[in-house]
Scaffold this motif. Structure first.
Motif, short mmCIF file in Angstrom:
data_model
loop_
_atom_site.label_atom_id
_atom_site.label_comp_id
_atom_site.label_asym_id
_atom_site.label_seq_id
_atom_site.Cartn_x
_atom_site.Cartn_y
_atom_site.Cartn_z
N ALA A 134 0.91 -1.29 0.06
CA ALA A 134 0.19 -0.06 -0.16
C ALA A 134 1.16 1.24 -0.04
CB ALA A 134 -0.85 -0.16 1.19
N THR A 135 0.68 2.22 -1.03
CA THR A 135 1.25 3.40 -1.01
C THR A 135 0.43 4.57 -0.76
OG1 THR A 135 1.32 3.12 -3.31
CG2 THR A 135 3.45 2.66 -2.44
N LYS A 136 1.01 5.73 0.21
CA LYS A 136 0.07 6.61 0.39
C LYS A 136 -0.03 7.47 -0.93
CE LYS A 136 1.70 7.40 5.01
NZ LYS A 136 3.11 7.73 5.87
N LYS A 137 -1.34 7.93 -1.04
CA LYS A 137 -1.66 8.83 -2.24
C LYS A 137 -1.76 10.14 -1.62
CE LYS A 137 -5.71 8.28 -4.93
NZ LYS A 137 -6.46 7.53 -5.68
N GLU A 138 -2.88 10.50 -0.85
CA GLU A 138 -3.38 11.78 -0.43
C GLU A 138 -3.68 11.84 1.10
OE1 GLU A 138 -6.97 14.92 -1.64
OE2 GLU A 138 -6.59 13.14 -2.93
N LEU A 139 -3.40 12.84 1.81
CA LEU A 139 -3.64 13.03 3.21
C LEU A 139 -5.43 13.40 3.15
CD1 LEU A 139 -3.07 13.00 6.29
CD2 LEU A 139 -2.49 15.33 5.79
N ILE A 140 -6.24 12.76 3.60
CA ILE A 140 -7.59 12.97 3.70
C ILE A 140 -8.16 13.46 4.97
CG2 ILE A 140 -8.27 11.53 1.42
CD1 ILE A 140 -9.37 9.63 3.45
N TYR A 141 -7.44 13.11 5.77
CA TYR A 141 -7.76 13.61 7.18
C TYR A 141 -6.72 13.85 8.31
CZ TYR A 141 -10.28 13.33 11.84
OH TYR A 141 -10.30 13.35 13.13
N GLU A 142 -6.74 14.73 9.06
CA GLU A 142 -5.73 14.74 10.05
C GLU A 142 -6.56 15.23 11.43
OE1 GLU A 142 -1.84 16.65 9.79
OE2 GLU A 142 -1.20 15.96 11.67
N GLY A 143 -6.43 14.23 12.33
CA GLY A 143 -7.20 14.47 13.65
C GLY A 143 -5.96 14.73 14.51
N LYS A 144 -6.58 14.66 15.80
CA LYS A 144 -5.62 14.98 17.02
C LYS A 144 -4.51 13.70 17.46
CE LYS A 144 -8.98 17.22 19.89
NZ LYS A 144 -10.15 16.49 19.68
N GLY A 145 -5.07 12.37 16.95
CA GLY A 145 -4.13 11.37 17.24
C GLY A 145 -3.82 10.65 15.96
N LYS A 146 -4.29 11.11 14.75
CA LYS A 146 -4.13 9.94 13.57
C LYS A 146 -4.18 10.91 12.11
CE LYS A 146 -5.80 6.20 15.45
NZ LYS A 146 -6.89 6.95 15.94
N LYS A 147 -3.21 10.23 11.36
CA LYS A 147 -3.79 10.93 9.82
C LYS A 147 -4.27 9.61 9.07
CE LYS A 147 0.62 13.90 9.76
NZ LYS A 147 1.85 14.13 9.33
N MET A 148 -5.15 9.95 8.37
CA MET A 148 -5.65 9.33 7.39
C MET A 148 -5.26 9.39 5.86
SD MET A 148 -7.45 7.22 9.49
CE MET A 148 -8.44 6.18 8.64
N TRP A 149 -4.74 8.28 5.23
CA TRP A 149 -4.50 8.66 3.79
C TRP A 149 -5.08 7.70 2.92
CZ3 TRP A 149 -0.13 11.64 3.12
CH2 TRP A 149 0.63 12.07 4.07
N SER A 150 -5.51 8.08 1.78
CA SER A 150 -6.07 7.39 0.64
C SER A 150 -4.64 6.58 0.08
CB SER A 150 -6.70 7.97 -0.48
OG SER A 150 -5.70 9.11 -1.00
N ILE A 151 -5.02 5.46 -0.44
CA ILE A 151 -3.84 4.78 -1.30
C ILE A 151 -3.87 4.53 -2.85
CG2 ILE A 151 -3.32 3.42 1.17
CD1 ILE A 151 -4.61 0.96 -0.30
N ASN A 152 -2.96 4.16 -3.21
CA ASN A 152 -2.92 3.93 -4.99
C ASN A 152 -3.68 2.77 -5.19
OD1 ASN A 152 -1.63 6.47 -5.84
ND2 ASN A 152 0.23 5.54 -4.92
N GLU A 153 -3.55 1.81 -4.43
CA GLU A 153 -4.07 0.32 -4.73
C GLU A 153 -5.29 -0.10 -4.60
OE1 GLU A 153 -1.60 1.22 -2.68
OE2 GLU A 153 0.24 0.85 -3.70
N SER A 154 -6.04 0.72 -3.71
CA SER A 154 -7.56 0.55 -3.59
C SER A 154 -8.34 1.84 -3.14
CB SER A 154 -7.80 -0.54 -2.76
OG SER A 154 -9.11 -0.66 -2.18
N ASP A 155 -9.69 1.64 -3.63
CA ASP A 155 -10.49 2.98 -3.10
C ASP A 155 -11.24 2.49 -1.86
OD1 ASP A 155 -9.85 4.45 -5.34
OD2 ASP A 155 -11.45 4.00 -6.68
#
Ligand code: C5P
Length: 239
Positions: free
Chosen positions: A3-24
């Motif tokens: 899994a490779t990071k595509k785009e930062l879609i959300y950053e909260g207090k404790g976590k970052k969520m990334w979309s990935i290239n391999e799956s929607d």
């Protein structure tokens, strides 16, 4: 899985969520070292905290999976990153309490440390501007946080089931599970999944003999080293 990071879609207090290239349908959830309390008013960084929570949460989610709880965790892919199923999170913090402390003692005056006669499940509305207010069932329906009372009852049932599994697990490891917060969501097929994390950031653990706090209250109340406390929780989980 690769899994490779595509785009930062959300950053909260404790976590970052990334979309990935391999799956929607999948995301990378990255655990941060930042610590926050009192709705972001108190802040700090603790190097290695993210990795500790990632490890602890992975072990707890794996345990819950074995007991039939559906979770969003697919695979832990690095010390601080998990591959997770995308889901629509109910805008609720779902809190289960076994022992009175924290906001419950403040709100209702129940003496700190009182064992509750039954596990109390509460909902807070996930809204930082409003300060995550506590909601009753009708508020949850009024705000459209759930579609129906039966959906809300399903969330309560899952919280109670998780509590039953974890209370026993931690009791065997000399820890009292005082309370915890979970987040639940629905995946694209409509299944309710346990999402986010279960870690000393989102639970309270007290030593069974001494009631020593081994969770984020160490940070909230300046009781010592957060890392030492979280490492102790990990050590006990690993047995
Ligand atoms: O502060 P309070 O007593 O309501 O917290 C109950 C439980 O929910 C604690 O284990 C706390 O760590 C967790 N919690 C959380 N995130 C929040 C609020 C509470 O993980 N925003």
């Amino acid at each position: 899985m690769q899994a490779t990071k595509k785009e930062l879609i959300y950053e909260g207090k404790g976590k970052k969520m990334w979309s990935i290239n391999e799956s929607d349908d999948l995301l990378i959830s990255e655990f941060k070292d930042s610590l926050t309390a009192f709705n972001g008013v108190k802040k700090a960084e603790e190097s290695g905290k993210g990795a500790l929570n990632c490890k602890i949460s992975t072990l707890i989610f794996d345990l819950l999976k074995k007991h039939g709880i559906a979770t969003a965790l697919v695979e832990t892919i690095s010390p601080t990153e998990q591959l997770v199923k995308k889901c629509k999170i109910f805008p609720l913090e779902i809190i289960a309490r076994n022992i009175a402390t924290g906001s419950l003692t403040k709100r209702l005056g129940i003496k700190e440390g009182t064992k509750l006669p039954f596990t109390l499940v509460e909902f807070c509305y996930k809204d930082d501007e409003l300060g995550d207010p506590i909601l009753n069932d009708e508020h949850c329906l009024l705000l459209g946080a759930v579609k129906s009372q039966s959906e809300l009852d399903e969330l309560k049932k899952i919280a109670r089931k998780i509590n039953g599994i974890l209370i026993k697990f931690f009791d065997e490891r000399n820890l009292k599970l005082v309370d915890f917060k979970i987040e639940l969501g629905r995946d694209k097929d409509g299944n309710i999944l346990l999402a986010d994390e279960i870690s000393p950031d989102s639970c309270r653990f007290w030593d069974k003999q001494t009631d020593k706090k081994l969770d984020k209250d160490v940070f909230r109340q300046d009781l010592g080293s957060v890392k030492v406390a979280y490492e102790e929780v990990l050590r006990r989980i690993l047995g």
